[in-house]
Each structure stands twice: as C-alpha cells, then as structure tokens.
Design a protein around this motif. Sequence first.
Motif: not given
Length: 507
Positions: A7-27
């Motif tokens: 995984v591209d580290p820049a993309v992973a960081s973006r996704v990480l910001n999006e999913v921080r504090g989240c679990t499956f049911d949030d998406f």
Amino acid sequence: MDRFPPVDPAVASRVLNEVRGCTFDDFIFSPQSSVLERRDPAVIDLSCRLSRRIVLKRPVVSANMDTVTRAPMAIVQAEEGGIGIIDRGFRPGEIEPQVREVGIVKRTQHGVIADPFNVSASATLDEAASIMRRSGVGSLVVVDGSRRLLGLLTERDMRFVPREGLRVADRMTPVDRLVVHPGPITPDAAQRLMAERKVKKLPLVDEEGILMGLVTARDLLRQRRLPFATRDAQGRLRVGAAIGATGDYLERAAELIRTGVDVLVIDIAHGHSIVMDRALAAFRARFGDFELIAGNVATADGATFLLERGADAVKVGIGPGGGCTTRMTTSFGVPQVQALVECRRALSGSDVSLIADGGVKRHGAIFMALMFGGDSVMLGSAFAGTEESPGEIVQKSVVLPESQKTVKVPFKVLRGMASLTAIRDRLDVEDADKVELEAIGAEGMEISVPARGSARTIVRDMIKHLCSSISYGGAGSLAELREMFWKDPDRYLIRQSESARRESYER
Ligand code: XMP
C-alpha cells in the motif's frame, strides 16, 4: 496472487485519517460496475497468506478459544480451505490433550497415511478389534517388529468368524496377495493403479519391504470432493495451535511440532510487551524458522515490534472480540478498522501477513476486514454454538416475543479466553488458593449462543457472501479488489451517518 498488495504510504495515511476511531459498522462500500458473469465460489480466487509460507484458498481462520476450536472445528475449517487454531485452554502441564487434538486433525484426511494404524500378526482378533474401535479405522496394516509389511486386516476379515483362539495371522490377507507399491506415489498415480487393480487400499513399501505408508480409496475420494482444502505437502490437513508466552510454552511447542502441527501461535492479550519479546527470542533460538504467528497488537508500533522479532504473521485486534471485555475493564484498545489500517501500513512491503482477529458480527464485515488490512480473518463467536464447537448443548427457556409463550431452545456456551471461568479451568483449581483466583482481572465473559448447524454451512455462506462483495466491488478476485481499493479508496469508502448505519445494519 495470494499476497496483500503493497500500500502506498501516502494513500494509507489518508485512509488512516478517514478511519481513525472507526470500526466495521461505520462504513459501507460504494458498488462498482461488475465484471463477473456469475458469483461462483468455485472459480473466484480468494487465496491468501495465513503467514509467510502458508497459503489458504479461503481467508478464514477459526479462533483459538476453548469454546470454538478443537479437532472437529479444525477439520471442517481446513477441509473448507481455511484453518483452525487449537486453543491451549488445557491446564498447565497438560500438553497431551492439545497434542491429541492436533494428531486427530493430521490423521483425518491424507493423501498418503505416513503412519497407518498397525497390528502384529500374533495379536488376537479381539486385540485387533479393539485397536479398530479406538482409532476409528476399519483396516489395520499388519507388520513385524521392524515394520516389515506382512498383510492387511480389515473389519470384513473378522466379520462372522468366532474370535476365540484366532490370531491376526489367521485372518489377514497376506502380503503376497496384496497390491503393493514400491516407493512413494502421487495421489493421481495411486488412483490410476487402484482403479486398474480394483483395490481400495494400497500399502507403500521400500526395497526391504518396510512399510512407508498407505493410500486408501476413501481418502482419495474425499480429496477430490474438497478441492479447496488446506493441505500440507503430504496431503494431510493443516492445523495450527496456540502455545502462550510463558510457563510450559516451549515444551508445548516441541510436542506439537513433533505431532506435525503446521503453525504455532504465541497469543497473549497484549502482544506488544516484554513478555512477548522474551517469548519470541526463546522460540526462535530453540525452533529456528518454524512458522509462527504472534499477537495480539492493534497499533503500528505493535505490528513493527512483532515484525522485527521474526513473526511470520501478526494477529491484530485488541478488544473487538465477541466474548471480550478488555475495553470496558481497562479503557484500552483500538477500533478494529483503525487497527487494521495502521498495522497494514506498518507491514506493507514485508512478507509478514496480517490476521484480522475479532469483531466480525455479520458476514459483510469479513470482506471489510480483508480490504482494510487483513490477509485473513479470525473468527470466534461466528462459529460458536455449531456442531463442531466444543461443549455440551443446554436447553434454556426462552419467551417468544410475539406470543409470550415459553419454549425450550438449545444453547451452547461461548466464553472469552480471559473470562474467569476459562482462566479457572486452566489453573489447577485444587492448588490455586482462593485469593489468587479473586485477584485475577478478567477481560472476557461467558455468553450463551443458540445452537445451530454445522460450521461447514456457515463457512460456505461466508464465502458466497465474500464472492458477492467482490462482484459488487467490480473485481474478479480478492487480490484484484484489494488492488483496486488501495489504488483509489475514495471510490469505495462511504462513512455512514447514524441513520445510514441504522438503515444498513439494523433489522
Ligand atoms: P470474535 O468477535 O470473532 O473474536 O468472537 C474472537 C477473538 O476474540 C479474542 N478473545 C478475547 N479477547 N478477552 C479478550 O480481550 C477474552 O476473554 C477473549 N477471548 C477471545 C481473541 O482474539 C479471539 O480470536
């Protein structure tokens, strides 16, 4: 195509910001144009790496919990293309029961049975019958003291004959009347030979006539019916076992390896710890590069810590498990989707696998776990209450909401491995003083789950649903969908509002 794509580290960081504090049911994932004519589990490639060197055709692992995985569960999981990890929920010093479970799995389904059950020619027919009963096999290879093949004795040879005074030698089919193959043989060649010579059993011998193994028609047939099964190089089902990180764990590992276990799991509640550091160093010093999974962690630092200490796979999940109370009792843990993305980013570029462990409450979450970072998914409660899970069925009175009628419903118990009852069973209660038991901080609980059918049906349903997810995602295989997701996650990811979540998941 069984490895998670880098995984591209820049993309992973973006996704990480999006999913921080989240679990499956949030998406929820946005549907794409489908390229599949049929969502056929027989042709859609779902293969993955359980660990550095073990490939699974189905990314499903049953959890090492004493109310989930013993031999019957591990057999079904491996036959269906995943794997089961036998728990270590036996008392310290009691290594033999866990070794026995592993042995049962390794003997269940074989291309070639390397060590078939045998009997001596001078044994009585009663003795032979008793070996058959205990081992559950209907035929015994007859050998002498140096394992030279003398004949074959089947149940049929003993049927309708008075047993008194008779010995195995009197009823066996002697070696000169058997079809025997010199040296090793592939399953295909064995099948051709057995069809040609019309035999159901084919003993293999070396040039001295010493028994090397046995091929049976039953095993060959079963192999064909289970094309996705997880097998070792000898055609035996694969199985894993958990050993812990203290106490008898090295001795336990040695015994399990001797019995043919395929992968071991050093599994503690907090795997990013000094205890794990010591355990991994000692394990590697003694057992070299034997396939090893370590966990649990839920942060990038935790995953890197295990990667650097030589784990072949990292188990991720602190607190999402169905029978788990860690987050409630300690206020520590990481929401599972965040944990998966963090750990995936940390492991990216290495060949160490990630097992997404816990928190799957509906089949759709398996797909999410496999997208966000899991090479495979470990499930506990999803398999609790099945025919293959250990434990007695208890009848409980349940009031039907519609009619207010009371009915008896069969239940089985699921308990967290850190629940007080599970810990108490592992300790030698007679020796443990009361205070010691009371001082234990439990991080798990015991719940009753309705008894349901076979875990095989559940796995097959999960796989069908996973194939449907792949179709909705616009890909032709699990690997392809992972590539597509990580290339452009925004195309897929929808963060749900509270009301959207209710619309999606509450029924
Ligand atoms: P699911 O959600 O599939 O999760 O039931 C299975 C995983 O839960 C973990 N587990 C525990 N975690 N206390 C914990 O903190 C416990 O008592 C406990 N028992 C199981 C474990 O990782 C398992 O694979």
